[in-house]
Design a protein around this motif. Structure first.
Motif, mmCIF file in Angstrom:
data_model
loop_
_atom_site.group_PDB
_atom_site.id
_atom_site.type_symbol
_atom_site.label_atom_id
_atom_site.label_comp_id
_atom_site.label_asym_id
_atom_site.label_seq_id
_atom_site.Cartn_x
_atom_site.Cartn_y
_atom_site.Cartn_z
ATOM 1 N N LYS A 212 5.973 -1.382 7.139
ATOM 2 C CA LYS A 212 6.019 -2.807 6.805
ATOM 3 C C LYS A 212 7.143 -3.545 7.550
ATOM 4 N N VAL A 213 7.295 -3.210 8.833
ATOM 5 C CA VAL A 213 8.237 -3.903 9.707
ATOM 6 C C VAL A 213 7.401 -4.662 10.726
ATOM 7 N N MET A 214 7.509 -5.983 10.694
ATOM 8 C CA MET A 214 6.684 -6.809 11.569
ATOM 9 C C MET A 214 7.445 -7.136 12.856
ATOM 10 N N PRO A 215 6.773 -7.030 14.003
ATOM 11 C CA PRO A 215 7.423 -7.364 15.272
ATOM 12 C C PRO A 215 7.892 -8.808 15.254
ATOM 13 N N PRO A 216 8.966 -9.148 15.872
ATOM 14 C CA PRO A 216 9.811 -8.374 16.775
ATOM 15 C C PRO A 216 10.966 -7.660 16.073
ATOM 16 N N ALA A 217 10.967 -7.545 14.766
ATOM 17 C CA ALA A 217 12.048 -6.859 14.045
ATOM 18 C C ALA A 217 12.080 -5.378 14.436
ATOM 19 N N VAL A 218 13.277 -4.829 14.547
ATOM 20 C CA VAL A 218 13.431 -3.414 14.888
ATOM 21 C C VAL A 218 14.316 -2.692 13.877
ATOM 22 N N THR A 219 14.487 -3.291 12.724
ATOM 23 C CA THR A 219 15.228 -2.635 11.653
ATOM 24 C C THR A 219 14.349 -2.587 10.418
ATOM 25 N N GLY A 220 14.581 -1.578 9.632
ATOM 26 C CA GLY A 220 13.788 -1.417 8.424
ATOM 27 C C GLY A 220 14.167 -0.140 7.726
ATOM 28 N N ALA A 221 13.169 0.535 7.241
ATOM 29 C CA ALA A 221 13.392 1.801 6.535
ATOM 30 C C ALA A 221 13.994 2.832 7.500
ATOM 31 N N PRO A 222 14.782 3.783 6.983
ATOM 32 C CA PRO A 222 15.376 4.802 7.856
ATOM 33 C C PRO A 222 14.336 5.594 8.657
ATOM 34 N N GLU A 223 13.175 5.840 8.070
ATOM 35 C CA GLU A 223 12.116 6.557 8.792
ATOM 36 C C GLU A 223 11.659 5.749 10.005
ATOM 37 N N PHE A 224 11.516 4.436 9.815
ATOM 38 C CA PHE A 224 11.117 3.579 10.925
ATOM 39 C C PHE A 224 12.185 3.566 12.007
ATOM 40 N N GLU A 225 13.434 3.442 11.636
ATOM 41 C CA GLU A 225 14.505 3.371 12.626
ATOM 42 C C GLU A 225 14.623 4.673 13.423
ATOM 43 N N ARG A 226 14.425 5.820 12.768
ATOM 44 C CA ARG A 226 14.447 7.086 13.502
ATOM 45 C C ARG A 226 13.277 7.174 14.469
ATOM 46 N N THR A 227 12.102 6.758 14.024
ATOM 47 C CA THR A 227 10.930 6.769 14.893
ATOM 48 C C THR A 227 11.118 5.829 16.070
ATOM 49 N N PHE A 228 11.622 4.638 15.814
ATOM 50 C CA PHE A 228 11.849 3.658 16.875
ATOM 51 C C PHE A 228 12.879 4.177 17.872
ATOM 52 N N ARG A 229 13.961 4.753 17.386
ATOM 53 C CA ARG A 229 15.006 5.266 18.276
ATOM 54 C C ARG A 229 14.494 6.436 19.106
ATOM 55 N N ALA A 230 13.684 7.309 18.511
ATOM 56 C CA ALA A 230 13.104 8.432 19.251
ATOM 57 C C ALA A 230 12.198 7.922 20.363
ATOM 58 N N GLN A 231 11.412 6.910 20.061
ATOM 59 C CA GLN A 231 10.522 6.334 21.082
ATOM 60 C C GLN A 231 11.332 5.686 22.195
ATOM 61 N N GLN A 232 12.375 4.960 21.853
ATOM 62 C CA GLN A 232 13.218 4.309 22.857
ATOM 63 C C GLN A 232 13.927 5.340 23.730
ATOM 64 N N ASN A 233 14.410 6.407 23.128
ATOM 65 C CA ASN A 233 15.100 7.435 23.885
ATOM 66 C C ASN A 233 14.154 8.117 24.862
ATOM 67 N N CYS A 234 12.926 8.362 24.441
ATOM 68 C CA CYS A 234 11.938 8.953 25.345
ATOM 69 C C CYS A 234 11.657 8.016 26.518
ATOM 70 N N LYS B 40 9.055 18.190 20.812
ATOM 71 C CA LYS B 40 9.901 18.775 19.778
ATOM 72 C C LYS B 40 11.005 17.796 19.369
ATOM 73 N N TYR B 41 11.598 17.113 20.345
ATOM 74 C CA TYR B 41 12.645 16.129 20.069
ATOM 75 C C TYR B 41 12.106 14.996 19.206
ATOM 76 N N PHE B 42 10.971 14.438 19.614
ATOM 77 C CA PHE B 42 10.426 13.282 18.907
ATOM 78 C C PHE B 42 10.099 13.623 17.460
ATOM 79 N N HIS B 43 9.367 14.693 17.260
ATOM 80 C CA HIS B 43 8.958 15.038 15.893
ATOM 81 C C HIS B 43 10.135 15.529 15.050
ATOM 82 N N GLY B 44 11.109 16.161 15.687
ATOM 83 C CA GLY B 44 12.308 16.552 14.956
ATOM 84 C C GLY B 44 13.133 15.347 14.530
ATOM 85 N N TYR B 45 13.217 14.341 15.404
ATOM 86 C CA TYR B 45 13.992 13.132 15.103
ATOM 87 C C TYR B 45 13.310 12.307 14.011
ATOM 88 N N VAL B 46 11.994 12.254 14.029
ATOM 89 C CA VAL B 46 11.273 11.514 12.996
ATOM 90 C C VAL B 46 11.504 12.155 11.632
#
Length: 115
Positions: free
Chosen positions: A4-26, A62-68
């Motif tokens: 439930k995080v609507m673009p262009p927001a990039v903050t929200g639940a911790p699960e979302f932030e970990r997923t977003f950061r993993a995607q950005q790092n990749c 492995k990195y992405f799924h571990g970070y999520v």
């Protein structure tokens, strides 16, 4: 949508932030990986470079799924990723040095026979 995080927001639940950061790092490491892969494949050995490329893809998975799952879950994939990138860069550098030695000093072929 899942968190439930609507673009262009990039903050929200911790699960979302970990997923977003993993995607950005990749996405941030992708150009480095491609350049190292191409240089190692062109100047050193295509088979070895392609094998390391597959290992890199596994490490990123492995990195992405571990970070999520958790912030500490990313470490094993990240360390494997760094090892593969270091190997690709070293192979590319060795191939370039060998090409330069062969072109300008005519000793690259002698070195190739040793290995």
């Amino acid at each position: 949508m899942k968190h439930k995080v609507m673009p262009p927001a990039v903050t929200g639940a911790p699960e979302f932030e970990r997923t977003f950061r993993a995607q950005q790092n990749c996405a941030e490491f992708y150009p480095i990986f491609l350049a190292a892969l191409w240089i190692a494949g062109c100047f050193f050995n295509q088979e070895l470079a392609s094998f390391l490329g597959l290992v890199y893809i596994f490490a990123r998975y492995k990195y992405f799924h571990g970070y999520v799952a958790s912030a500490k879950g990313r470490l094993s994939g990240f360390y494997l990723n760094l090892i593969v990138l270091t190997c690709l860069i070293a192979l590319g550098a060795a191939g370039i040095v060998n090409s330069l030695l062969d072109e300008y000093l005519d000793i690259g072929k002698k070195l190739r026979k040793l290995f």
